[in-house]
Write a protein that holds these residues in place. Structure first.
Motif, PDB file in Angstrom:
ATOM      1  N   ARG A 158       0.835  -1.213   0.000  1.00 52.86           N
ATOM      2  CA  ARG A 158       0.000   0.000   0.000  1.00 52.86           C
ATOM      3  C   ARG A 158       0.867   1.259   0.000  1.00 52.86           C
ATOM      4  O   ARG A 158       0.528   2.261  -0.624  1.00 52.86           O
ATOM      5  N   TRP A 159       1.981   1.199   0.701  1.00 48.63           N
ATOM      6  CA  TRP A 159       2.898   2.327   0.711  1.00 48.63           C
ATOM      7  C   TRP A 159       3.438   2.577  -0.697  1.00 48.63           C
ATOM      8  O   TRP A 159       3.448   3.711  -1.176  1.00 48.63           O
ATOM      9  N   ALA A 160       3.872   1.514  -1.358  1.00 52.01           N
ATOM     10  CA  ALA A 160       4.394   1.652  -2.725  1.00 52.01           C
ATOM     11  C   ALA A 160       3.325   2.212  -3.656  1.00 52.01           C
ATOM     12  O   ALA A 160       3.599   3.117  -4.455  1.00 52.01           O
ATOM     13  N   MET A 161       2.084   1.720  -3.547  1.00 46.64           N
ATOM     14  CA  MET A 161       0.996   2.230  -4.390  1.00 46.64           C
ATOM     15  C   MET A 161       0.727   3.699  -4.097  1.00 46.64           C
ATOM     16  O   MET A 161       0.511   4.501  -5.013  1.00 46.64           O
ATOM     17  N   ALA A 162       0.733   4.059  -2.822  1.00 40.53           N
ATOM     18  CA  ALA A 162       0.470   5.447  -2.440  1.00 40.53           C
ATOM     19  C   ALA A 162       1.565   6.374  -2.963  1.00 40.53           C
ATOM     20  O   ALA A 162       1.281   7.474  -3.442  1.00 40.53           O
ATOM     21  N   GLU A 163       2.811   5.933  -2.871  1.00 39.09           N
ATOM     22  CA  GLU A 163       3.920   6.740  -3.392  1.00 39.09           C
ATOM     23  C   GLU A 163       3.779   6.929  -4.890  1.00 39.09           C
ATOM     24  O   GLU A 163       3.948   8.032  -5.412  1.00 39.09           O
TER      25      GLU A 163
ATOM     26  N   ARG B 289       0.126  11.328  -0.357  1.00 38.11           N
ATOM     27  CA  ARG B 289       0.984  11.479   0.824  1.00 38.11           C
ATOM     28  C   ARG B 289       0.334  10.974   2.107  1.00 38.11           C
ATOM     29  O   ARG B 289       0.997  10.413   2.967  1.00 38.11           O
ATOM     30  N   GLU B 290      -0.963  11.203   2.240  1.00 32.84           N
ATOM     31  CA  GLU B 290      -1.654  10.771   3.460  1.00 32.84           C
ATOM     32  C   GLU B 290      -1.626   9.252   3.588  1.00 32.84           C
ATOM     33  O   GLU B 290      -1.304   8.708   4.651  1.00 32.84           O
ATOM     34  N   ALA B 291      -1.936   8.548   2.497  1.00 31.71           N
ATOM     35  CA  ALA B 291      -1.927   7.082   2.528  1.00 31.71           C
ATOM     36  C   ALA B 291      -0.515   6.558   2.752  1.00 31.71           C
ATOM     37  O   ALA B 291      -0.314   5.596   3.497  1.00 31.71           O
ATOM     38  N   ALA B 292       0.480   7.194   2.127  1.00 28.87           N
ATOM     39  CA  ALA B 292       1.874   6.774   2.310  1.00 28.87           C
ATOM     40  C   ALA B 292       2.293   6.958   3.771  1.00 28.87           C
ATOM     41  O   ALA B 292       2.938   6.082   4.355  1.00 28.87           O
ATOM     42  N   ALA B 293       1.910   8.072   4.366  1.00 33.59           N
ATOM     43  CA  ALA B 293       2.264   8.340   5.764  1.00 33.59           C
ATOM     44  C   ALA B 293       1.581   7.340   6.699  1.00 33.59           C
ATOM     45  O   ALA B 293       2.198   6.865   7.663  1.00 33.59           O
ATOM     46  N   LEU B 294       0.327   7.004   6.418  1.00 34.81           N
ATOM     47  CA  LEU B 294      -0.380   6.014   7.249  1.00 34.81           C
ATOM     48  C   LEU B 294       0.298   4.648   7.149  1.00 34.81           C
ATOM     49  O   LEU B 294       0.445   3.951   8.153  1.00 34.81           O
ATOM     50  N   ALA B 295       0.713   4.279   5.954  1.00 38.93           N
ATOM     51  CA  ALA B 295       1.383   2.981   5.780  1.00 38.93           C
ATOM     52  C   ALA B 295       2.714   2.966   6.534  1.00 38.93           C
ATOM     53  O   ALA B 295       3.036   1.986   7.210  1.00 38.93           O
ATOM     54  N   ARG B 296       3.479   4.036   6.433  1.00 39.83           N
ATOM     55  CA  ARG B 296       4.755   4.103   7.158  1.00 39.83           C
ATOM     56  C   ARG B 296       4.527   4.055   8.666  1.00 39.83           C
ATOM     57  O   ARG B 296       5.242   3.356   9.390  1.00 39.83           O
ATOM     58  N   ALA B 297       3.520   4.766   9.147  1.00 40.03           N
ATOM     59  CA  ALA B 297       3.218   4.756  10.585  1.00 40.03           C
ATOM     60  C   ALA B 297       2.816   3.348  11.031  1.00 40.03           C
ATOM     61  O   ALA B 297       3.227   2.884  12.099  1.00 40.03           O
TER      62      ALA B 297
ATOM     63  N   MET C  85      14.404   9.938   4.249  1.00 40.61           N
ATOM     64  CA  MET C  85      15.378  10.747   3.509  1.00 40.61           C
ATOM     65  C   MET C  85      14.667  11.729   2.585  1.00 40.61           C
ATOM     66  O   MET C  85      13.585  11.430   2.081  1.00 40.61           O
ATOM     67  N   PRO C  86      15.295  12.887   2.362  1.00 40.66           N
ATOM     68  CA  PRO C  86      14.653  13.907   1.525  1.00 40.66           C
ATOM     69  C   PRO C  86      14.303  13.425   0.120  1.00 40.66           C
ATOM     70  O   PRO C  86      13.262  13.755  -0.405  1.00 40.66           O
ATOM     71  N   VAL C  87      15.148  12.636  -0.499  1.00 40.78           N
ATOM     72  CA  VAL C  87      14.870  12.148  -1.850  1.00 40.78           C
ATOM     73  C   VAL C  87      14.347  10.730  -1.713  1.00 40.78           C
ATOM     74  O   VAL C  87      15.116   9.783  -1.644  1.00 40.78           O
ATOM     75  N   VAL C  88      13.028  10.605  -1.636  1.00 41.15           N
ATOM     76  CA  VAL C  88      12.434   9.311  -1.367  1.00 41.15           C
ATOM     77  C   VAL C  88      12.094   8.578  -2.660  1.00 41.15           C
ATOM     78  O   VAL C  88      12.583   7.487  -2.895  1.00 41.15           O
ATOM     79  N   GLY C  89      11.252   9.141  -3.490  1.00 34.26           N
ATOM     80  CA  GLY C  89      10.798   8.614  -4.774  1.00 34.26           C
ATOM     81  C   GLY C  89      11.111   7.177  -5.091  1.00 34.26           C
ATOM     82  O   GLY C  89      10.620   6.251  -4.476  1.00 34.26           O
ATOM     83  N   GLY C  90      11.964   6.981  -6.099  1.00 35.86           N
ATOM     84  CA  GLY C  90      12.274   5.652  -6.607  1.00 35.86           C
ATOM     85  C   GLY C  90      12.964   4.773  -5.583  1.00 35.86           C
ATOM     86  O   GLY C  90      12.710   3.569  -5.519  1.00 35.86           O
ATOM     87  N   ALA C  91      13.851   5.337  -4.772  1.00 34.65           N
ATOM     88  CA  ALA C  91      14.572   4.528  -3.778  1.00 34.65           C
ATOM     89  C   ALA C  91      13.589   3.893  -2.801  1.00 34.65           C
ATOM     90  O   ALA C  91      13.713   2.728  -2.440  1.00 34.65           O
TER      91      ALA C  91
END
Length: 172
Positions: A104-109, A114-122, A148-154
């Motif tokens: 879900r984090w990968a899909m959100a990214e 951002r909200e879904a990505a943050a929820l998945a990380r939390a 990290m500031p440059v998150v994207g592909g990594a």
């Protein structure tokens, strides 16, 4: 529960649906029915067609929140019991939800949500302590990359790599 039929007395005996859940409510209901001693029958033929699309409820923020409510509920009901050599939280529950959260984090990214990505990380941060040491270290690395500031592909590559690793190591 699109194709499920549940006897009314069984449904009421286990308290019906957990209204806090909007997603996973069927898993929760069926698990409680099983734990209460009710039996089920399975029909092999498909009885429902399912269509998936970008606006599906299964991809909503409400579903993300429901995922963690259900995970917490399972962790509370099925704690690890080291004295008995039983580790349902470590071996089953936390890995299952971590895999789902990584996907879900990968899909959100990818979607820029951002909200879904943050929820998945939390959710991952919360479940990390329940994993075994090796998986915990890998998860910590993934979460560090996300900060990290440059998150994207990594971030996506790391999440995908961990998901693949967890799949390989969790199969019997």
């Amino acid at each position: 529960p699109s194709a499920a039929l549940v006897a009314r007395h069984a449904f009421l005996a286990v308290g019906g649906f957990d209204e806090r859940l909007s997603g996973y409510e069927d898993d929760d209901l069926f698990l409680r029915l099983l734990c209460a001693g009710f039996h089920s029958l399975h029909v092999e033929e498909p009885t429902v067609l399912r269509r998936s699309h970008a606006e599906a409820a299964s991809r909503s923020i409400r579903m993300e929140r429901s995922l963690m409510i259900y995970a917490r509920k399972l962790l509370a009901v099925f704690p690890d019991r080291p004295q008995e050599g039983r580790f349902p939280s470590r071996d089953l529950i936390a890995p299952r939800f971590c895999r789902t959260l990584l996907a879900r984090w990968a899909m959100a990214e990818r979607a820029g949500n951002r909200e879904a990505a943050a929820l998945a990380r939390a959710g991952l941060r919360e479940l990390l302590p329940h994993l075994g040491p090796h998986r915990r270290r890998i998860g910590a690395v993934i979460l560090h990359i996300a900060s990290m500031p440059v998150v994207g592909g990594a971030c996506l590559r790391a999440a995908h790599g961990l998901r693949q690793h967890v799949r390989r190591t969790s199969r019997p």
